[in-house]
Design an enzyme around this catalytic site. Structure first.
Site, PDB file in Angstrom:
ATOM      1  N   ASP A  19      -1.281  -7.288   6.784  1.00  0.00           N
ATOM      2  CA  ASP A  19      -2.321  -6.270   6.621  1.00  0.00           C
ATOM      3  C   ASP A  19      -3.546  -7.002   6.079  1.00  0.00           C
ATOM      4  O   ASP A  19      -3.571  -7.431   4.931  1.00  0.00           O
ATOM      5  CB  ASP A  19      -1.820  -5.192   5.635  1.00  0.00           C
ATOM      6  CG  ASP A  19      -2.825  -4.058   5.470  1.00  0.00           C
ATOM      7  OD1 ASP A  19      -4.028  -4.287   5.723  1.00  0.00           O
ATOM      8  OD2 ASP A  19      -2.414  -2.962   5.053  1.00  0.00           O
ATOM      9  N   TYR A  78       0.857  -1.192   0.000  1.00  0.00           N
ATOM     10  CA  TYR A  78       0.000   0.000   0.000  1.00  0.00           C
ATOM     11  C   TYR A  78       0.899   1.252   0.000  1.00  0.00           C
ATOM     12  O   TYR A  78       1.787   1.389   0.839  1.00  0.00           O
ATOM     13  CB  TYR A  78      -0.914  -0.029   1.235  1.00  0.00           C
ATOM     14  CG  TYR A  78      -1.552   1.298   1.521  1.00  0.00           C
ATOM     15  CD1 TYR A  78      -2.413   1.884   0.600  1.00  0.00           C
ATOM     16  CD2 TYR A  78      -1.277   1.987   2.694  1.00  0.00           C
ATOM     17  CE1 TYR A  78      -2.972   3.125   0.843  1.00  0.00           C
ATOM     18  CE2 TYR A  78      -1.835   3.223   2.947  1.00  0.00           C
ATOM     19  CZ  TYR A  78      -2.681   3.792   2.008  1.00  0.00           C
ATOM     20  OH  TYR A  78      -3.229   5.031   2.253  1.00  0.00           O
TER      21      TYR A  78
END
Ligand SMILES: Cc1ncc(COP(=O)(O)O)c(C=O)c1O
Length: 375
Positions: A171, A99
């Site tokens: 994540d 990300y």
């Protein structure tokens, strides 16, 4: 207990003072000492602890089947707290398509620490093994990843981390504990941007760190939060916990919608490639089918034929989808990801990322069809 029951009950109790079924919001910043100077009810000051925060942490720990949880004022506040726990010169392994906000934090904020960083294709286990150094302390994994929807083998990566004495963090924002429980796959800690599916209504920014074992990085993250102050407000915690009541229902409905949209796009002549782990042709499909259950998530990306301008034109023509960043809310969102990530982005220029919402799948498909068919 099963996840639907945990989502409704964990961290909640009938309010002993009033009998209220829905928990009150404790806005008080400070709590009374007893005459002997003690705090018999445990709470002292809301940067340290707050009843709404405790309730949300208990619920998230139960949802992920972890030992303890900490909730923060954003997903990236979790990342910052974890990085603060590392020593200058420590080495970390990050996915090559991590990300983009995480990449910014480690370079722009922790660049002066400094940390040693290796970016690795987490689908290539040999590359992950080769990247490990004597000073590797953290291995980060996202599966499915944002925005390329790559699937990493969590069990194998967790094992590599354990053998190297590094801590693995997954994540789990895209999958949520409804579809994937990283602790069943050798992962040591789970991180969430609770801004997304966990709160689920695009109305609160937050983050969470959940651990399976007591470990120094979790305790250091707790300290940087308690002393540094990256705490969520009581109202944010309350809103997030309210959203969790419907988490399993929302995530399954969004996954079903996403699979229908992905199949439609996969057969569209204006589409070059659909990135969705629920499609059998996706390179990570088999691993995803093994380590996820009940669906493949509500996120998908699509590469439009004829490049960037064509992708932008599709995004410009949608009527039911909203052109916006973020994900996991009730509204379907579409975005040209490379523009969001900026000039350093390695995301293909013809890629549109979609967060599939809770609308009728037929309406979403019709909308995409009209947006793509004018090409
Ligand atoms: C996969 C993923 N992880 C972490 C984050 C960061 O979370 P936040 O925006 O809550 O700081 C995001 C935000 O988009 C994300 O998509």
């Amino acid at each position: 207990m099963k996840i639907e029951t945990i989502a409704v009950h964990a961290g909640r109790a009938i309010d002993p003072a009033t009998g209220a079924v829905t928990p009150p919001i404790h806005v008080s910043t400070t709590f009374e000492r007893a005459p002997d100077g003690e705090y018999p009810l445990h709470y002292t000051y809301s940067r340290e602890e707050n009843p709404n925060r405790d309730a949300l942490e208990a619920c998230l720990a139960a949802l992920e089947e972890g030992r303890k949880a900490l909730v923060f004022s954003s997903g990236l506040a979790v990342v910052a707290a974890l990085m603060q726990g590392l020593e200058p010169g420590d080495h970390i392994i990050l996915p090559d398509d991590v990300y983009h906000g995480l990449r910014k934090v480690v370079h722009e904020v922790f660049g002066k620490w400094p940390l040693e960083i290796s970016y690795v294709d987490m689908t290539n286990l040999a590359a992950v093994r080769d990247a490990v150094r004597a000073n590797t302390r953290l291995i980060w994994v996202e599966s499915p990843s944002n925005p390329l929807l790559k699937i990493a083998d969590l069990g194998a990566i967790g094992e590599i981390a354990r053998k190297s004495n590094a801590i693995s963090v997954c994540d789990d924002t895209f999958a949520t504990p409804v579809l994937q429980r990283p602790f069943n796959w050798n992962i040591d800690m789970v991180m969430h941007s609770t801004t997304k599916y966990i709160s689920g209504h695009s109305d609160v920014v937050g983050g969470a760190l959940i651990t399976k074992f007591d470990n120094y990085l979790f305790e250091r993250a707790r300290k940087s939060q308690r002393f540094g102050g990256a705490v969520p407000s009581p109202f944010d915690c309350w809103l997030t916990l309210r959203g969790i009541n419907t988490l399993p229902l929302r995530v399954r409905a969004q996954s079903q919608n996403a699979l229908l949209v992905a199949r439609f796009l996969d057969n569209h002549r204006a589409v070059e490639r659909v990135l969705y782990p629920g499609l059998p042709a996706h390179p990570g499909h088999e691993i995803a089918a093994r380590q996820m259950s009940g669906g493949f998530g509500g996120m998908l990306s699509v590469q439009v034929r004829e490049g960037r301008a064509a992708a932008m034109a599709v995004a410009a023509r949608v009527r039911v989808f909203t052109r916006a960043t973020s994900l996991g809310g009730p509204h379907s969102l579409i975005e040209h990801r490379a523009s969001v990530e900026g000039p350093q982005s390695k995301t293909p220029q013809n890629l549109l990322r979609m967060s599939i919402g809770l609308e009728n799948a037929g309406d979403l498909i019709e909308d995409l069809d009209q947006a793509l068919s004018r090409m």
